[in-house]
Design an enzyme around this catalytic site. Structure first.
Site, short mmCIF file in Angstrom:
data_model
loop_
_atom_site.label_atom_id
_atom_site.label_comp_id
_atom_site.label_asym_id
_atom_site.label_seq_id
_atom_site.Cartn_x
_atom_site.Cartn_y
_atom_site.Cartn_z
N ASN A 61 -2.65 7.89 24.19
CA ASN A 61 -2.93 9.18 23.54
C ASN A 61 -4.38 9.22 23.05
O ASN A 61 -5.03 8.20 22.82
CB ASN A 61 -1.92 9.51 22.44
CG ASN A 61 -1.75 8.41 21.41
OD1 ASN A 61 -1.99 7.24 21.67
ND2 ASN A 61 -1.35 8.79 20.22
N GLU A 63 -6.62 11.40 20.56
CA GLU A 63 -6.63 12.40 19.48
C GLU A 63 -8.04 12.93 19.20
O GLU A 63 -9.03 12.40 19.70
CB GLU A 63 -6.02 11.78 18.21
CG GLU A 63 -4.56 11.41 18.42
CD GLU A 63 -3.86 10.95 17.16
OE1 GLU A 63 -4.52 10.70 16.14
OE2 GLU A 63 -2.62 10.84 17.21
N CYS A 72 -1.47 13.83 24.68
CA CYS A 72 -0.46 12.76 24.73
C CYS A 72 -0.78 11.74 25.82
O CYS A 72 -1.46 12.05 26.81
CB CYS A 72 0.91 13.36 25.03
SG CYS A 72 1.55 14.40 23.72
N GLU A 74 1.25 10.54 28.02
CA GLU A 74 1.85 10.89 29.31
C GLU A 74 0.91 11.78 30.11
O GLU A 74 0.69 11.59 31.31
CB GLU A 74 3.18 11.64 29.09
CG GLU A 74 4.27 10.80 28.49
CD GLU A 74 4.27 10.81 26.96
OE1 GLU A 74 3.19 10.98 26.36
OE2 GLU A 74 5.35 10.63 26.38
N CYS A 111 7.13 14.44 24.77
CA CYS A 111 7.28 15.71 24.05
C CYS A 111 7.54 16.84 25.06
O CYS A 111 7.44 16.65 26.27
CB CYS A 111 6.02 16.00 23.23
SG CYS A 111 4.63 16.62 24.20
N CYS A 114 4.72 17.54 27.58
CA CYS A 114 4.63 16.52 28.63
C CYS A 114 5.76 16.67 29.64
O CYS A 114 5.56 16.49 30.84
CB CYS A 114 4.63 15.12 28.03
SG CYS A 114 3.11 14.79 27.12
N1 THU Z 1 2.25 11.64 21.52
C1 THU Z 1 2.20 11.17 22.81
O1 THU Z 1 1.24 10.55 23.22
N2 THU Z 1 3.25 11.46 23.62
C2 THU Z 1 4.34 12.19 23.25
O2 THU Z 1 5.18 12.51 24.09
C3 THU Z 1 4.52 12.56 21.86
C4 THU Z 1 3.33 12.40 20.97
C5 THU Z 1 1.10 11.38 20.66
C6 THU Z 1 0.30 12.60 20.33
C7 THU Z 1 -0.33 12.20 19.02
O3 THU Z 1 -1.53 11.51 19.30
C8 THU Z 1 0.66 11.24 18.40
O4 THU Z 1 1.53 10.83 19.44
C9 THU Z 1 1.49 11.83 17.27
O5 THU Z 1 2.09 13.00 17.66
#
Ligand code: THU
Length: 162
Positions: A61, A63, A72, A74, A111, A114
């Site tokens: 991920n 940010e 994310c 994925e 999520c 994704c």
């Molecule tokens: N996140 C992912 O990388 N994949 C997901 O399917 C759910 C959330 C990350 C996004 C963010 O950087 C952190 O998790 C918290 O939401």
């Protein structure tokens, strides 16, 4: 008339119970936790994609101080894989997550956004994308098709019907 929809998935006690390929991919996803840029949530997610040409592409991920920009693991991994190997298709995606705040001992589920993006690529490929999901520990869940996690999806075919 009432109808039901079922999702079939496999649960394994841990990575030891997986096939060598899936175990290796999950290990790559775990290593990719180190690539996470997650200073805001502290929630690191790592992913690794196995491609039809045998290549493995991993990502994490990604940010941003402008929170809605967060990407994310994925989606960043899928985009990297598709960009690096446009002729191949992603066959399996392994995902894991970790945070210092608690033990993540249930599978790291993609999520909704994704799931939608994975669905798009299953449609494009005309082929399923398997998902291998685990937290830092605990069970591993394997879904044979990413689209199983997005029933009744909106996708490219919907647009064609309009
Ligand atoms: N996140 C992912 O990388 N994949 C997901 O399917 C759910 C959330 C990350 C996004 C963010 O950087 C952190 O998790 C918290 O939401």
């Amino acid at each position: 008339m009432r109808q039901t929809h079922h999702i079939i998935f496999a649960e394994y006690e841990g990575p030891e119970a997986l096939s060598p390929n899936d175990r290796q991919l999950l290990m790559e996803a775990r290593q990719a936790l180190g690539k996470a840029h997650a200073p805001y949530s502290g929630f690191r997610v790592g992913a690794a994609a196995l491609l039809s040409n045998g290549a493995i592409v991993s990502g994490a991920n990604f940010e941003n101080a402008a929170y809605p920009m967060c990407l994310c693991a994925e989606r960043s991994t899928l985009a990297a894989a598709v960009s690096q190997y446009p002729e191949a298709r992603v066959t399996t995606l392994a995902v894991t997550a970790a945070t210092e705040r608690m033990a993540v001992n249930s599978p790291a589920m993609p999520c909704g956004a994704c799931r939608q993006v994975l669905f798009e690529f299953e449609q494009k490929y005309g082929h399923s994308i398997r998902l291998v999901l685990q937290g830092q520990s605990g069970p591993v869940w394997v879904f044979e098709r990413a689209s199983d996690l997005l029933p009744f999806a909106f996708g490219p075919e919907t647009l064609q019907r309009i």
